[in-house]
Design a protein around this motif. Structure first.
Motif, PDB file in Angstrom:
ATOM      1  N   VAL A   1       0.837  -1.198   0.000  1.00  0.00           N
ATOM      2  CA  VAL A   1       0.000   0.000   0.000  1.00  0.00           C
ATOM      3  C   VAL A   1       0.873   1.249   0.000  1.00  0.00           C
ATOM      4  O   VAL A   1       0.602   2.225  -0.715  1.00  0.00           O
ATOM      5  N   THR A   2       1.942   1.201   0.781  1.00  0.00           N
ATOM      6  CA  THR A   2       2.854   2.348   0.847  1.00  0.00           C
ATOM      7  C   THR A   2       3.503   2.606  -0.500  1.00  0.00           C
ATOM      8  O   THR A   2       3.573   3.755  -0.977  1.00  0.00           O
TER       9      THR A   2
ATOM     10  N   TYR B   1      -0.530   5.207  -7.776  1.00  0.00           N
ATOM     11  CA  TYR B   1      -1.435   4.253  -8.420  1.00  0.00           C
ATOM     12  C   TYR B   1      -2.838   4.850  -8.549  1.00  0.00           C
ATOM     13  O   TYR B   1      -3.312   5.581  -7.665  1.00  0.00           O
TER      14      TYR B   1
ATOM     15  N   HIS C   1      -5.712   3.421  -8.366  1.00  0.00           N
ATOM     16  CA  HIS C   1      -6.661   2.949  -7.348  1.00  0.00           C
ATOM     17  C   HIS C   1      -6.016   1.835  -6.540  1.00  0.00           C
ATOM     18  O   HIS C   1      -5.207   1.060  -7.062  1.00  0.00           O
ATOM     19  N   ILE C   2      -6.371   1.775  -5.266  1.00  0.00           N
ATOM     20  CA  ILE C   2      -5.928   0.693  -4.389  1.00  0.00           C
ATOM     21  C   ILE C   2      -7.170   0.028  -3.803  1.00  0.00           C
ATOM     22  O   ILE C   2      -7.933   0.663  -3.060  1.00  0.00           O
TER      23      ILE C   2
ATOM     24  N   THR D   1       0.913   3.888  -3.090  1.00  0.00           N
ATOM     25  CA  THR D   1       0.559   5.275  -2.813  1.00  0.00           C
ATOM     26  C   THR D   1       1.660   6.215  -3.282  1.00  0.00           C
ATOM     27  O   THR D   1       1.403   7.248  -3.936  1.00  0.00           O
TER      28      THR D   1
END
Length: 605
Positions: free
Chosen positions: A219-220, A227, A229-230, A223
């Motif tokens: 996720v880090t 990106y 979308h996560i 971000t």
């Protein structure tokens, strides 16, 4: 042929005692579920009374209520193991949860279409790619949707071939990793991010999507790299149980599949399996009990038969079954892609499952299945009306595998032996980082026509080595082909020929898979299941390799390290192995092996 038809909405009117009394007639059982529009027929012969007894015992233990309350004592009395089991049962309600997420996913699909993307690539391993593969191969692409490709191999030839087909600037890349630490999808993401960045600069992240668990390190990174979308999945859902979560549904929606209808099938199956209260004809319980009881009585090779239109389902079932059940020396080996034979070609270790469509007669397979039933082999037949029924079918099998765990007395939600190959690979990659290359494999037992044969048995030439290796086979064993190669139609034909030669001569089950894909699926069974396997590994040179951004090694080195790590892990569990290095031309090298194989098998008794 007498058929007992049980309508799901009428289960409450039929007591379990009456149901089992009818089952005792030893006639095929057909479960017809009006909500999902397909049926299952069980022709179990001499094994039917044992399945009946196990169903009775589980229901006497209040199975359905305890199961939906996540009562881990169904599987084990060990407190720590119970905590682990409960932590991976979030998939039970995932169809209901994901039905509410459909608007979010469809808004994203619309955004992607409006942004002008022309292609989608899903990059992952194991549970993050198996369902997308099934969707891509089992459904026709929607008229307004995007073409879909799946990348789940570190083979440099495969990566290069895919890259050559892509309009990079207009391709959406989905990096799918539950843990956010899986080496392969992270490598894929880094490679293509570097390629897109060379075109779009700091806007490269617009072409990337992450699907991962909350709190993962990925996720880090996603971000920081901007990106588009996560999607945060559910930490309590294991990869092989994630078909009806973001991992399967986001690619499906982009491909134009009606995901609301797909998920609704899962919701309907939930109800039929007791999600809303006890039921008397739980289809997941019946399938899981039958498979578990048959495995305990030696029928531990589940041979999946499908028409071509559903052949990809075998990849998904391979992971679900092998990774869930292959541990503590127990398990069910899924056998997919093996042509159906006549009764005399099989031992007493098989159960046959046919998965097809009602609209497809598939007479050739049906005639052979009837012959197998007449010869006393257990056969289970499941028919779908349309591809959307896969939503319900995925869920039926997930319940069934959980029940198999109860019958076999194992935890179906962990994968303790998968880590063995990862650990061995990590150790080899450390050597590569420090020394610049992989350690030498040692001296081959034989070398012939450019192919090197590495194994513990000995022989003067290729034929002698192959003869000595396959002389180890015993009734109830199986052979698996592990191809760390660039998949091609020619190689698939050659691997199929290898399987047929062995099956025809030795009468053992045969499986085949491309690495490193299978490390995250059947790899668990290979190390944790019963020691009945003969493992034939294929590797090749990489004359046209690809560098990996930010790393000191290439895709080819990474793939070879995974192959060697897998081999080391198999040796750790005292498995019988034969490593064939095919040189720079794997198709030609494998043809050389096939030339020696008939003579080798012919010398066996």
């Amino acid at each position: 042929m007498l058929e007992l038809v049980l309508q799901a909405r009428c289960f409450g009117r039929l007591s379990m005692t009456a149901f089992l009394a009818l089952v005792y007639l030893e006639q095929p059982i057909t479960l017809s579920m009006p909500d999902t529009q397909f049926a299952a027929t069980y022709e179990l012969g001499q094994y039917q009374s044992a399945v009946e007894a196990e169903v009775t015992a589980l229901n006497d233990q209040n199975f359905t209520s305890r199961f939906w309350q996540k009562d881990a004592t169904l599987w084990t009395q060990d407190a720590a193991a119970q905590d682990s089991i409960r932590s991976f049962m979030g998939w039970l309600r995932s169809p209901e949860v994901m039905l509410k997420a459909v608007p979010e996913i469809m808004d994203f699909v619309h955004e992607v279409q409006q942004a002008g993307f022309q292609h989608v690539v899903v990059m992952g391993m194991g549970g993050s790619t198996m369902a997308p593969i099934v969707f891509q191969r089992s459904f026709q692409q929607g008229t307004t949707s995007l073409p879909l490709s799946i990348l789940d191999t570190t083979d440099p030839g495969t990566v290069a071939a895919l890259e050559a087909t892509l309009p990079l600037e207009h391709t959406l890349f989905i990096v799918a990793s539950k843990s956010g630490t899986t080496a392969e999808p992270l490598a894929f993401g880094d490679y293509f991010y570097d390629k897109v960045k060379a075109i779009k600069g700091e806007k490269a992240g617009e072409n990337f999507v992450a699907i991962t668990d909350p709190g993962s390190k990925f996720v880090t990174q996603a971000t920081a790299e901007g990106y588009r979308h996560i999607f945060l999945n559910f930490a309590e859902v294991g990869g092989r149980f994630s078909a009806l979560t973001y991992f399967g549904l986001v690619p499906a929606a982009l491909y134009g599949i009606d995901i609301a209808a797909l998920i609704q099938g899962g919701v309907d199956m939930m109800g039929n399996c007791g999600a809303n209260g006890p039921v008397a004809g739980n289809p997941g319980l019946l399938l899981g009990t039958a498979l578990g009881v048959l495995a305990k009585q030696g029928r531990d090779k589940l041979t999946l038969i499908t028409p071509d239109s559903l052949s990809s389902v075998g990849l998904w079932l391979e992971q679900l079954l092998a990774e869930s059940t292959g541990k503590e020396g127990k398990g069910i080996l899924p056998v997919a892609g093996e042509p159906l034979g006549t009764p005399e070609e099989y031992g007493t270790d098989r159960v046959f499952v046919y998965l097809g469509y009602e609209r497809e007669a598939d007479q050739a397979n049906q005639q052979k299945l009837h012959a197998l039933v007449a010869a006393g082999h257990p056969v289970i037949t499941i028919r779908l009306k349309e591809p959307l029924d896969l939503g319900s079918e995925f869920y039926r099998w997930e319940i069934a595998v959980a029940v198999v765990g109860i019958v076999l007395g194992i935890n179906p939600f962990d994968q303790p032996n998968v880590q063995a190959a990862k650990t061995a690979t990590d150790a080899l990659m450390k050597v590569v980082t420090e020394q610049g290359k992989l350690p030498a494999p040692g001296e081959p037992a034989a070398s012939q026509d450019g192919v090197s044969y590495y194994t513990k048995v000995s022989g003067a030439d290729a034929t002698a080595v192959l003869q000595a290796f396959f002389a180890q086979a015993q009734p109830g064993d199986f052979m698996t082909l592990q191809a760390y190669l660039h998949e091609s139609d020619k190689l698939n034909e050659e691997l199929a020929q290898f399987r047929k030669l062995v099956q025809d001569k030795l009468r053992i089950a045969t499986t085949s898979g491309y690495g490193p894909r299978f490390l995250h699926s059947t790899g668990q069974y290979h190390k944790g299941g019963p020691n009945k396997g003969l493992f034939v590994q294929f590797t090749a040179d990489h004359p046209q390799d690809l560098p990996l951004p930010g790393r000191t090694y290439t895709f080819g080195t990474f793939e070879n390290a995974q192959a060697q790590g897998d081999l080391d892990a198999l040796h750790q569990y005292d498995r019988r192995t034969l490593h064939l290095h095919l040189g720079p031309n794997p198709e030609q090298g494998l043809q050389s092996v096939l030339a020696a194989l008939p003579a080798a098998l012919g010398k066996l008794g």
